[in-house]
Design a protein around this motif. Structure first.
Motif, PDB file in Angstrom:
ATOM      1  N   MET A   1       0.844  -1.195   0.000  1.00 34.25           N
ATOM      2  CA  MET A   1       0.000   0.000   0.000  1.00 34.25           C
ATOM      3  C   MET A   1       0.877   1.242   0.000  1.00 34.25           C
ATOM      4  SD  MET A   1      -3.236   0.920   2.465  1.00 34.25           S
ATOM      5  CE  MET A   1      -4.239  -0.330   1.663  1.00 34.25           C
ATOM      6  N   PHE A   2       0.369   2.295  -0.664  1.00 32.00           N
ATOM      7  CA  PHE A   2       1.136   3.531  -0.788  1.00 32.00           C
ATOM      8  C   PHE A   2       0.287   4.704  -0.311  1.00 32.00           C
ATOM      9  CE2 PHE A   2       2.787   0.532  -3.812  1.00 32.00           C
ATOM     10  CZ  PHE A   2       4.161   0.680  -3.719  1.00 32.00           C
ATOM     11  N   ALA A   3       0.966   5.774   0.113  1.00 37.00           N
ATOM     12  CA  ALA A   3       0.260   6.920   0.681  1.00 37.00           C
ATOM     13  C   ALA A   3       0.728   8.221   0.048  1.00 37.00           C
ATOM     14  CB  ALA A   3       0.465   6.968   2.193  1.00 37.00           C
ATOM     15  N   LEU A   4      -0.163   9.220   0.128  1.00 30.99           N
ATOM     16  CA  LEU A   4       0.122  10.564  -0.380  1.00 30.99           C
ATOM     17  C   LEU A   4      -0.562  11.559   0.543  1.00 30.99           C
ATOM     18  CD1 LEU A   4       1.113  12.415  -2.834  1.00 30.99           C
ATOM     19  CD2 LEU A   4      -1.252  12.214  -3.655  1.00 30.99           C
ATOM     20  N   GLN A   5       0.152  12.590   0.961  1.00 32.19           N
ATOM     21  CA  GLN A   5      -0.465  13.621   1.788  1.00 32.19           C
ATOM     22  C   GLN A   5      -1.644  14.245   1.042  1.00 32.19           C
ATOM     23  OE1 GLN A   5       0.040  14.563   4.903  1.00 32.19           O
ATOM     24  NE2 GLN A   5       1.775  13.207   5.299  1.00 32.19           N
ATOM     25  N   GLN A   6      -2.723  14.494   1.769  1.00 32.56           N
ATOM     26  CA  GLN A   6      -3.941  15.007   1.142  1.00 32.56           C
ATOM     27  C   GLN A   6      -3.692  16.312   0.392  1.00 32.56           C
ATOM     28  OE1 GLN A   6      -7.188  15.443   3.889  1.00 32.56           O
ATOM     29  NE2 GLN A   6      -8.634  16.168   2.347  1.00 32.56           N
ATOM     30  N   ASP A   7      -2.835  17.167   0.935  1.00 29.68           N
ATOM     31  CA  ASP A   7      -2.601  18.457   0.283  1.00 29.68           C
ATOM     32  C   ASP A   7      -1.697  18.346  -0.946  1.00 29.68           C
ATOM     33  OD1 ASP A   7      -0.170  17.979   1.491  1.00 29.68           O
ATOM     34  OD2 ASP A   7      -0.213  19.730   2.802  1.00 29.68           O
ATOM     35  N   LYS A   8      -1.267  17.118  -1.265  1.00 25.96           N
ATOM     36  CA  LYS A   8      -0.439  16.896  -2.451  1.00 25.96           C
ATOM     37  C   LYS A   8      -1.240  16.271  -3.593  1.00 25.96           C
ATOM     38  CE  LYS A   8       3.447  18.254  -0.518  1.00 25.96           C
ATOM     39  NZ  LYS A   8       4.128  19.500  -0.959  1.00 25.96           N
ATOM     40  N   ILE A   9      -2.555  16.187  -3.430  1.00 23.19           N
ATOM     41  CA  ILE A   9      -3.362  15.491  -4.431  1.00 23.19           C
ATOM     42  C   ILE A   9      -3.300  16.193  -5.789  1.00 23.19           C
ATOM     43  CG2 ILE A   9      -5.527  16.695  -3.880  1.00 23.19           C
ATOM     44  CD1 ILE A   9      -5.110  12.961  -4.800  1.00 23.19           C
ATOM     45  N   ASP A  10      -3.199  17.518  -5.790  1.00 18.50           N
ATOM     46  CA  ASP A  10      -3.100  18.228  -7.069  1.00 18.50           C
ATOM     47  C   ASP A  10      -1.812  17.876  -7.807  1.00 18.50           C
ATOM     48  OD1 ASP A  10      -5.547  19.448  -6.912  1.00 18.50           O
ATOM     49  OD2 ASP A  10      -4.788  21.328  -6.068  1.00 18.50           O
ATOM     50  N   SER A  11      -0.763  17.590  -7.057  1.00 17.95           N
ATOM     51  CA  SER A  11       0.496  17.172  -7.691  1.00 17.95           C
ATOM     52  C   SER A  11       0.311  15.830  -8.388  1.00 17.95           C
ATOM     53  CB  SER A  11       1.612  17.074  -6.642  1.00 17.95           C
ATOM     54  OG  SER A  11       1.867  18.332  -6.053  1.00 17.95           O
TER      55      SER A  11
ATOM     56  N   ASP B   1      -6.876  10.129   7.957  1.00 17.18           N
ATOM     57  CA  ASP B   1      -5.854  10.847   8.730  1.00 17.18           C
ATOM     58  C   ASP B   1      -5.015  11.791   7.872  1.00 17.18           C
ATOM     59  OD1 ASP B   1      -6.765   9.445  10.909  1.00 17.18           O
ATOM     60  OD2 ASP B   1      -5.147   7.959  10.875  1.00 17.18           O
ATOM     61  N   GLY B   2      -5.683  12.494   6.960  1.00 20.92           N
ATOM     62  CA  GLY B   2      -4.985  13.488   6.156  1.00 20.92           C
ATOM     63  C   GLY B   2      -4.127  12.929   5.046  1.00 20.92           C
ATOM     64  N   LYS B   3      -4.336  11.652   4.717  1.00 21.98           N
ATOM     65  CA  LYS B   3      -3.564  11.040   3.637  1.00 21.98           C
ATOM     66  C   LYS B   3      -4.483  10.224   2.725  1.00 21.98           C
ATOM     67  CE  LYS B   3       0.822  10.392   6.144  1.00 21.98           C
ATOM     68  NZ  LYS B   3       1.829   9.392   6.593  1.00 21.98           N
ATOM     69  N   TYR B   4      -4.107  10.166   1.451  1.00 18.81           N
ATOM     70  CA  TYR B   4      -4.736   9.234   0.525  1.00 18.81           C
ATOM     71  C   TYR B   4      -3.896   7.959   0.498  1.00 18.81           C
ATOM     72  CZ  TYR B   4      -7.911  12.748  -1.397  1.00 18.81           C
ATOM     73  OH  TYR B   4      -8.900  13.685  -1.552  1.00 18.81           O
ATOM     74  N   TYR B   5      -4.568   6.835   0.592  1.00 19.69           N
ATOM     75  CA  TYR B   5      -3.899   5.536   0.524  1.00 19.69           C
ATOM     76  C   TYR B   5      -4.343   4.828  -0.755  1.00 19.69           C
ATOM     77  CZ  TYR B   5      -2.611   6.216   5.419  1.00 19.69           C
ATOM     78  OH  TYR B   5      -2.081   6.709   6.593  1.00 19.69           O
ATOM     79  N   PHE B   6      -3.394   4.174  -1.420  1.00 13.91           N
ATOM     80  CA  PHE B   6      -3.676   3.545  -2.704  1.00 13.91           C
ATOM     81  C   PHE B   6      -3.231   2.085  -2.705  1.00 13.91           C
ATOM     82  CE2 PHE B   6      -2.938   8.054  -3.485  1.00 13.91           C
ATOM     83  CZ  PHE B   6      -4.047   8.410  -4.246  1.00 13.91           C
ATOM     84  N   LYS B   7      -4.071   1.246  -3.330  1.00 16.96           N
ATOM     85  CA  LYS B   7      -3.731  -0.170  -3.500  1.00 16.96           C
ATOM     86  C   LYS B   7      -4.107  -0.591  -4.916  1.00 16.96           C
ATOM     87  CE  LYS B   7      -6.399  -3.461  -2.023  1.00 16.96           C
ATOM     88  NZ  LYS B   7      -7.177  -4.400  -1.175  1.00 16.96           N
ATOM     89  N   ALA B   8      -3.153  -1.151  -5.644  1.00 18.24           N
ATOM     90  CA  ALA B   8      -3.399  -1.598  -7.015  1.00 18.24           C
ATOM     91  C   ALA B   8      -4.100  -2.952  -7.012  1.00 18.24           C
ATOM     92  CB  ALA B   8      -2.084  -1.686  -7.781  1.00 18.24           C
ATOM     93  N   ASN B   9      -5.092  -3.103  -7.900  1.00 19.89           N
ATOM     94  CA  ASN B   9      -5.842  -4.358  -7.997  1.00 19.89           C
ATOM     95  C   ASN B   9      -5.680  -5.050  -9.342  1.00 19.89           C
ATOM     96  OD1 ASN B   9      -7.053  -3.828  -5.408  1.00 19.89           O
ATOM     97  ND2 ASN B   9      -8.471  -2.427  -6.426  1.00 19.89           N
ATOM     98  N   THR B  10      -5.207  -4.328 -10.343  1.00 16.25           N
ATOM     99  CA  THR B  10      -5.077  -4.871 -11.696  1.00 16.25           C
ATOM    100  C   THR B  10      -3.745  -4.434 -12.294  1.00 16.25           C
ATOM    101  OG1 THR B  10      -6.060  -2.938 -12.782  1.00 16.25           O
ATOM    102  CG2 THR B  10      -7.588  -4.648 -11.997  1.00 16.25           C
ATOM    103  N   GLN B  11      -3.465  -4.912 -13.493  1.00 16.25           N
ATOM    104  CA  GLN B  11      -2.246  -4.484 -14.182  1.00 16.25           C
ATOM    105  C   GLN B  11      -2.284  -2.987 -14.475  1.00 16.25           C
ATOM    106  OE1 GLN B  11      -1.804  -7.011 -17.654  1.00 16.25           O
ATOM    107  NE2 GLN B  11      -0.720  -8.583 -16.489  1.00 16.25           N
ATOM    108  N   LYS B  12      -3.449  -2.483 -14.830  1.00 15.35           N
ATOM    109  CA  LYS B  12      -3.579  -1.033 -15.028  1.00 15.35           C
ATOM    110  C   LYS B  12      -3.267  -0.297 -13.729  1.00 15.35           C
ATOM    111  CE  LYS B  12      -7.180  -0.951 -18.619  1.00 15.35           C
ATOM    112  NZ  LYS B  12      -8.577  -0.526 -18.896  1.00 15.35           N
ATOM    113  N   GLY B  13      -3.752  -0.850 -12.630  1.00 15.94           N
ATOM    114  CA  GLY B  13      -3.500  -0.238 -11.336  1.00 15.94           C
ATOM    115  C   GLY B  13      -2.031  -0.243 -10.973  1.00 15.94           C
ATOM    116  N   GLU B  14      -1.360  -1.347 -11.259  1.00 13.25           N
ATOM    117  CA  GLU B  14       0.071  -1.434 -10.979  1.00 13.25           C
ATOM    118  C   GLU B  14       0.854  -0.433 -11.829  1.00 13.25           C
ATOM    119  OE1 GLU B  14       0.923  -5.503 -11.708  1.00 13.25           O
ATOM    120  OE2 GLU B  14      -0.011  -6.223  -9.846  1.00 13.25           O
ATOM    121  N   ALA B  15       0.414  -0.250 -13.080  1.00 13.44           N
ATOM    122  CA  ALA B  15       1.067   0.730 -13.950  1.00 13.44           C
ATOM    123  C   ALA B  15       0.870   2.142 -13.405  1.00 13.44           C
ATOM    124  CB  ALA B  15       0.509   0.620 -15.368  1.00 13.44           C
TER     125      ALA B  15
END
Length: 343
Positions: free
Chosen positions: A1-11, A160-174
Motif C-alpha cells: 500500500m502507498f500513501a500521499l499527503q492530502q494536500d499533495k493530491i493536485d500534484s 488521517d490526512g492522507k490518501y492511501y492507494f492499492k493496485a488491484n489490476t495491471q492497469k492499477g500497478e502501472a
C-alpha cells in the motif's frame, strides 16, 4: 500500500494529466457534483456522489458509431473508435465500480462483444474511493457491495490526512509505478480503522439490509402478475429520470443524422419508461405506465439476476431515491414485493 499527503493530491493529478486525460468529481454551481476533466485549479469535490454515474465514460449518453462522407462518387468511412484516448477516472465510488461489471456481463461477456464499449474500457483506468460518509439513501450493502473496500484498477482511501492507494489490476500497478515519485510506502493501520468506521456507519443506514428473499426465479410469474404494479405505477410520470441517473441502465437507440454529404450514425441512451420505447409498426406491447414500470423493476430484480448468476442489476447507489420527482423508487418496489399477499 502507498500513501500521499492530502494536500499533495493536485500534484498527483498534474502527474496523471501529463500523459492521460484525467476526470474527477467537481462541485457545480447547483450544489451537486459532476465528473469534469481536470486542469490546473480544478478542485476535487468532497461530495459523496456525482449526479450522473461514472458509467458515462464507458457508455456515453450519446456517441458516434460511424460517419460516412461522400465526395463525388466515393465514400469515406470514419471509425470513431480510433479517436478514444487513454484516460483515468478518479473518485469512483464502490456502487459505480460494481455497475461496470453489471454492464460488462452484457456488453463484454456475451456475443457479440460491443466493440465501442470495449474500446473505452480498454482505454480507461478506474481509481475508486471509499465512502467515508455513506448517505441515508445508500443501500449497496443489500447487494454485498462493500463501500469500505471499493473495487477498481486502484482502490483509494482518505484517512488521517492522507490518501492511501492499492493496485488491484495491471492497469492499477502501472498507475502506481508511474506515480511512485510522489507516493511513499505505508502500512494499513489507518485504512483498517477507517474500514471499520465505514462498516459501522453502513449498519445504521435505514436500507442497509433490504429483504430480497422473494426475488427468486421460481417467483417470477407471481411477481409479474401481482397487483402491486397498479399502485407502484399510478403516480409515475414516465419522465425517465431514474434511468438516466442509474449506473446500470444500458438501453439505447440508434439514429442517423444527415448533414449535406455527411451521415453520422449515433447511439444514444433510451429508457424503458418511455411510451415509445417498445413502439413497433403494428403495435406497442406496453401501452400503459404499469407495464413500463413493471418492466424496469423486473429487469433489475428478476430478469437480469436469472440470466447472470443471481447478480442484481441494481447497485444501491440511491440516485433514483434522490432524483424521482414523485418519490417512486426501487426500494419501495422491493418492500412492496416483500409485503405483498399475492406473492
Amino acid at each position: 500500500m502507498f500513501a500521499l499527503q492530502q494536500d499533495k493530491i493536485d500534484s498527483l493529478f498534474e502527474l496523471i494529466s501529463a500523459s492521460k486525460a484525467l476526470y474527477i468529481p467537481v462541485d457545480s454551481d447547483k450544489g451537486t457534483a459532476d465528473f469534469k476533466r481536470w486542469s490546473a485549479g480544478t478542485k476535487l469535490s468532497s461530495a459523496l456522489k456525482t449526479v450522473r454515474s461514472a458509467k458515462d465514460f464507458f457508455f456515453p449518453k450519446a456517441e458516434k458509431l460511424v460517419e460516412y462522407k461522400k465526395n463525388g462518387t466515393t465514400f469515406e468511412v470514419v471509425d470513431p473508435r480510433k479517436e478514444v484516448e487513454d484516460f483515468v477516472v478518479f473518485g469512483v465510488r464502490a456502487c459505480d465500480a460494481k455497475s461496470f461489471s453489471v454492464i460488462d456481463a452484457v456488453y463484454l461477456n456475451m456475443d457479440p462483444v460491443d466493440s465501442y464499449y470495449k474500446n473505452r474500457r480498454d482505454h480507461g483506468t478506474v481509481i475508486t474511493l471509499a465512502c467515508n460518509e455513506p448517505a441515508k439513501t445508500c443501500f449497496c450493502s443489500t447487494y454485498n457491495i462493500d463501500a469500505a473496500e471499493p473495487a477498481g484498477d486502484v482502490s483509494a482511501w482518505l484517512a488521517d490526512g492522507k490518501y492511501y492507494f492499492k493496485a488491484n489490476t495491471q492497469k492499477g500497478e502501472a498507475f502506481i509505478e508511474n506515480a511512485k515519485s510522489l507516493l511513499s510506502d505505508a502500512d494499513e493501520k489507518a485504512v483498517d480503522t477507517l474500514k471499520k468506521d465505514i462498516k459501522a456507519k453502513i449498519e445504521k443506514l435505514p436500507f442497509a439490509h433490504l429483504d430480497m428473499s422473494k426475488f427468486q426465479g421460481k417467483d417470477m410469474l407471481k411477481i409479474f402478475n401481482s397487483k402491486i404494479w397498479d399502485k407502484v405505477s399510478e403516480t409515475c410520470l414516465g419522465c425517465g429520470t431514474c434511468t438516466y441517473v442509474c449506473p446500470t441502465c444500458m438501453c439505447f437507440d440508434v439514429r442517423d443524422f444527415k448533414n449535406g454529404n455527411e451521415v453520422k450514425q449515433v447511439r444514444c441512451w433510451d429508457s424503458c419508461m418511455y411510451h415509445d420505447f417498445t413502439q413497433m409498426a403494428a403495435a406497442n406491447p406496453r401501452l400503459t405506465q404499469k407495464e413500463r414500470s413493471r418492466q424496469r423493476f423486473m429487469h433489475k430484480l428478476m430478469y437480469y439476476p436469472m440470466a447472470h448468476e443471481d447478480v442484481f442489476a441494481c447497485v444501491g447507489c440511491g440516485r433514483c431515491l434522490e432524483s424521482c420527482p414523485i418519490n417512486m423508487n426501487i426500494v419501495k418496489v422491493i418492500k412492496a414485493v416483500q409485503e405483498a399477499d399475492d406473492i
